[in-house]
Scaffold this motif. Structure first.
Motif, short mmCIF file in Angstrom:
data_model
loop_
_atom_site.label_atom_id
_atom_site.label_comp_id
_atom_site.label_asym_id
_atom_site.label_seq_id
_atom_site.Cartn_x
_atom_site.Cartn_y
_atom_site.Cartn_z
N MET A 136 0.82 -1.21 0.00
CA MET A 136 0.00 0.00 0.00
C MET A 136 0.86 1.26 0.00
SD MET A 136 -3.11 0.83 -0.23
CE MET A 136 -4.08 2.30 -0.09
N ILE A 137 2.05 1.18 0.63
CA ILE A 137 2.95 2.34 0.66
C ILE A 137 3.38 2.69 -0.76
CG2 ILE A 137 5.20 3.15 1.42
CD1 ILE A 137 4.88 1.44 3.92
N VAL A 138 3.72 1.66 -1.56
CA VAL A 138 4.14 1.90 -2.94
C VAL A 138 3.01 2.54 -3.73
CG1 VAL A 138 4.90 0.81 -5.08
CG2 VAL A 138 5.81 0.02 -2.90
N ASN A 139 1.80 2.07 -3.52
CA ASN A 139 0.64 2.61 -4.24
C ASN A 139 0.45 4.09 -3.94
OD1 ASN A 139 0.13 0.09 -5.21
ND2 ASN A 139 -1.38 -0.44 -3.66
N LYS A 140 0.56 4.43 -2.65
CA LYS A 140 0.38 5.83 -2.28
C LYS A 140 1.51 6.70 -2.83
CE LYS A 140 -2.64 5.60 1.74
NZ LYS A 140 -2.86 6.01 3.15
N LYS A 141 2.71 6.16 -2.86
CA LYS A 141 3.83 6.92 -3.43
C LYS A 141 3.56 7.22 -4.90
CE LYS A 141 8.74 6.49 -4.58
NZ LYS A 141 9.94 5.61 -4.52
N THR A 142 3.11 6.23 -5.64
CA THR A 142 2.79 6.43 -7.05
C THR A 142 1.66 7.45 -7.21
OG1 THR A 142 3.43 4.15 -7.54
CG2 THR A 142 2.06 5.26 -9.17
N ALA A 143 0.68 7.34 -6.32
CA ALA A 143 -0.45 8.28 -6.38
C ALA A 143 0.00 9.70 -6.09
CB ALA A 143 -1.53 7.85 -5.39
N TYR A 144 0.90 9.89 -5.14
CA TYR A 144 1.37 11.23 -4.80
C TYR A 144 2.23 11.83 -5.91
CZ TYR A 144 -0.42 10.87 -0.03
OH TYR A 144 -1.24 10.76 1.07
N ILE A 145 3.02 10.99 -6.58
CA ILE A 145 3.79 11.48 -7.73
C ILE A 145 2.84 11.89 -8.85
CG2 ILE A 145 5.46 10.88 -9.52
CD1 ILE A 145 6.67 11.33 -6.78
N GLY A 146 1.81 11.07 -9.07
CA GLY A 146 0.79 11.41 -10.05
C GLY A 146 0.11 12.71 -9.71
N CYS A 147 -0.10 12.93 -8.41
CA CYS A 147 -0.71 14.18 -7.93
C CYS A 147 0.18 15.38 -8.25
CB CYS A 147 -0.94 14.07 -6.43
SG CYS A 147 -1.52 15.58 -5.64
N LEU A 148 1.50 15.22 -8.06
CA LEU A 148 2.44 16.31 -8.35
C LEU A 148 2.36 16.71 -9.82
CD1 LEU A 148 4.76 18.15 -7.45
CD2 LEU A 148 6.35 16.27 -7.92
N GLY A 149 2.32 15.69 -10.70
CA GLY A 149 2.18 15.99 -12.13
C GLY A 149 0.85 16.66 -12.43
N MET A 150 -0.19 16.26 -11.71
CA MET A 150 -1.50 16.87 -11.90
C MET A 150 -1.48 18.35 -11.54
SD MET A 150 -4.62 16.25 -12.85
CE MET A 150 -4.94 14.51 -12.65
N ILE A 151 -0.72 18.70 -10.50
CA ILE A 151 -0.59 20.11 -10.12
C ILE A 151 0.03 20.90 -11.27
CG2 ILE A 151 0.56 21.72 -8.55
CD1 ILE A 151 0.41 19.51 -6.40
N GLY A 152 1.06 20.32 -11.91
CA GLY A 152 1.68 20.99 -13.06
C GLY A 152 0.72 21.18 -14.20
N ILE A 153 -0.09 20.15 -14.48
CA ILE A 153 -1.06 20.21 -15.57
C ILE A 153 -2.13 21.27 -15.30
CG2 ILE A 153 -3.01 18.92 -16.55
CD1 ILE A 153 -1.22 16.48 -16.63
N ILE A 154 -2.68 21.25 -14.10
CA ILE A 154 -3.75 22.19 -13.75
C ILE A 154 -3.22 23.62 -13.68
CG2 ILE A 154 -5.45 22.81 -11.99
CD1 ILE A 154 -6.09 20.32 -13.72
N SER A 155 -1.97 23.78 -13.23
CA SER A 155 -1.36 25.11 -13.20
C SER A 155 -1.31 25.70 -14.60
CB SER A 155 0.05 25.04 -12.62
OG SER A 155 0.03 24.57 -11.29
N THR A 156 -1.06 24.84 -15.59
CA THR A 156 -0.99 25.30 -16.97
C THR A 156 -2.39 25.55 -17.55
OG1 THR A 156 1.07 24.10 -17.35
CG2 THR A 156 -0.19 24.74 -19.30
N GLU A 157 -3.30 24.58 -17.32
CA GLU A 157 -4.63 24.72 -17.92
C GLU A 157 -5.45 25.84 -17.30
OE1 GLU A 157 -8.58 22.12 -19.18
OE2 GLU A 157 -7.01 21.17 -18.00
N PHE A 158 -5.48 25.89 -15.96
CA PHE A 158 -6.37 26.83 -15.29
C PHE A 158 -5.68 28.05 -14.69
CE2 PHE A 158 -8.99 22.78 -14.45
CZ PHE A 158 -9.62 22.92 -15.69
N GLY A 159 -4.33 28.05 -14.69
CA GLY A 159 -3.61 29.21 -14.17
C GLY A 159 -3.92 30.48 -14.95
N VAL A 160 -4.34 30.31 -16.19
CA VAL A 160 -4.64 31.46 -17.04
C VAL A 160 -5.94 32.15 -16.62
CG1 VAL A 160 -6.02 30.20 -18.76
CG2 VAL A 160 -4.67 32.17 -19.48
N ILE A 161 -6.80 31.45 -15.87
CA ILE A 161 -8.10 32.02 -15.48
C ILE A 161 -7.94 33.33 -14.72
CG2 ILE A 161 -10.10 31.65 -13.97
CD1 ILE A 161 -10.06 28.71 -14.83
N GLY A 162 -7.00 33.37 -13.79
CA GLY A 162 -6.82 34.56 -12.96
C GLY A 162 -6.22 35.75 -13.69
#
Length: 390
Positions: free
Chosen positions: A1-27
């Motif tokens: 389960m630790i490995v799974n959460k680690k993978t999920a958190y790395i995926g989350c970090l990439g998601m932050i980068g994606i959303i920063s690009t897609e929706f950062g322009v809104i402001g």
């Protein structure tokens, strides 16, 4: 389960980068419109065009990438987001800004579906919604960190600073994926035909419609968040950045709560948060010029909005549990079609009737989405009754 959460958190970090690009322009849409001497609805194309590309190409790109090593797919996607941030920060001609904004959109749904599949792959079924919630939690985290930070820095310096923030986040995400994720080859590749079978299921097609209408409902107003608060609520850029921060803070909490609630009832959880598309327009209307009341409404708005992508993915996957990645890609694609249509329709209404009307556009889409939830529940209820009598 630790490995799974680690993978999920790395995926989350990439998601932050994606959303920063897609929706950062809104402001910074108002500042971009002023810089290029265009109207706010035309500046909104930077968001709607990005979303439209995802909607049109997402499922096909995901199918094509389904047999490749998941780590390599994630690296390729984030690399393009990094290049986009770098070029955009130099304030190129509007046509070039629009072009480099569109390029990463081709791989955005591929990244999301791959990151979710990687996180869920070796986990227990009972934990899949929580693991999905961690990855998609990057959306809410971006709303509370990078998106308001980009807006704040744009107010202090220039709108180009917002793209610099996106560049830094994408760079960190790329580094995290390269250094912390192991190779993740796909051991069993599903045929295209077996994945396309889900398109024959009425409940899945209705789920697609629900997803589309729900995201269109939220983004009819959220796409013009800065312009709405500036013109209707008379807030300056600094105050708007605080509102984006508050919006994201409540969203992080609700994303976690939604992940728990989905394990008990997916339809009821989706409908509960979707009810915000009906409540928020009235709340914004009757808060008037009262700043304190507006702050409270923004907090509730962020709480009800944040889990929309998680709820949409869970709702669609529940109708196609054996084609997780393809179902996720369709959730992303039709969700982004909702972003595009919601932004375009609301932009047209704003151009003809004023920015104050945008929340009511969202309510109309929200009613259609709730209707789809009711329709799917009715169909599935009848199917269960038929199976009992057969």
């Amino acid at each position: 389960m630790i490995v799974n959460k680690k993978t999920a958190y790395i995926g989350c970090l990439g998601m932050i980068g994606i959303i920063s690009t897609e929706f950062g322009v809104i402001g910074v849409l108002p500042q971009i419109a002023e810089h290029y001497q265009i109207t706010i609805d035309k500046a909104g194309v930077l968001l709607s065009a990005f979303a439209l590309v995802i909607a049109l190409t997402g499922p096909f790109m995901t199918l094509m990438a389904s047999g490749f090593d998941r780590k390599k797919v994630m690296v390729a996607a984030i690399s393009i987001f990094l290049v986009t941030g770098i070029v955009s920060s130099f304030a190129p001609p509007f046509w070039l800004l629009l072009t480099v904004r569109i390029l990463p959109a081709f791989l955005q749904p591929v990244y999301i579906s791959t990151a979710i599949a990687a996180a869920v792959a070796s986990g227990q079924r009972k934990d899949e919604h929580q693991l999905m919630g961690i990855v998609l939690g990057g959306i809410a985290i971006a709303m509370v960190t990078t998106v308001p930070l980009a807006t704040y820095l744009a107010g202090v310096f220039t709108w180009k600073a917002s793209f610099m923030v996106q560049t830094v986040v994408s760079g960190l995400a790329l580094l995290g994926i390269l250094k912390m994720l192991p190779p993740m080859p796909v051991l069993t590749r599903k045929s295209y035909g077996s994945q396309l079978q889900i398109l024959k299921r009425p409940s899945f097609l209705i789920s697609i419609a629900m997803n589309f209408f729900m995201i269109a409902a939220w983004f009819s107003t959220y796409s013009y968040f800065a312009d709405y608060l500036g013109k209707v609520k008379q807030m300056d850029e600094k105050m708007i950045s605080y509102m984006l921060f508050l919006f994201g803070v409540t969203g992080i909490v609700s994303n976690w709560i939604s992940g728990k609630m989905l394990s008990k009832s997916i339809p009821l959880t989706t409908a509960a948060f979707l009810s915000g598309t009906l409540l928020i327009p009235f709340a914004l209307q009757y808060s008037g010029g009262n700043t304190g009341m507006t702050i409270l409404v923004v907090a509730v708005w962020g709480f009800l909005y944040a889990p929309c992508f998680l709820n949409a993915s869970a709702y669609m996957i529940s109708a196609a549990p054996h084609a997780l990645e393809f179902a996720n890609s369709l959730a992303t694609s039709f969700g982004n079609l909702g972003v595009s249509v919601g932004t375009i329709v609301s932009g047209w209404v704003i151009a003809t009737s004023g920015i104050a009307m945008s929340p009511w556009v969202g309510m109309s889409f929200g009613l259609l989405s709730l209707t789809m939830i009711g329709l799917r529940s009715l169909i599935e209820s009848r199917q269960q009754q038929a199976e009992c009598y057969s």
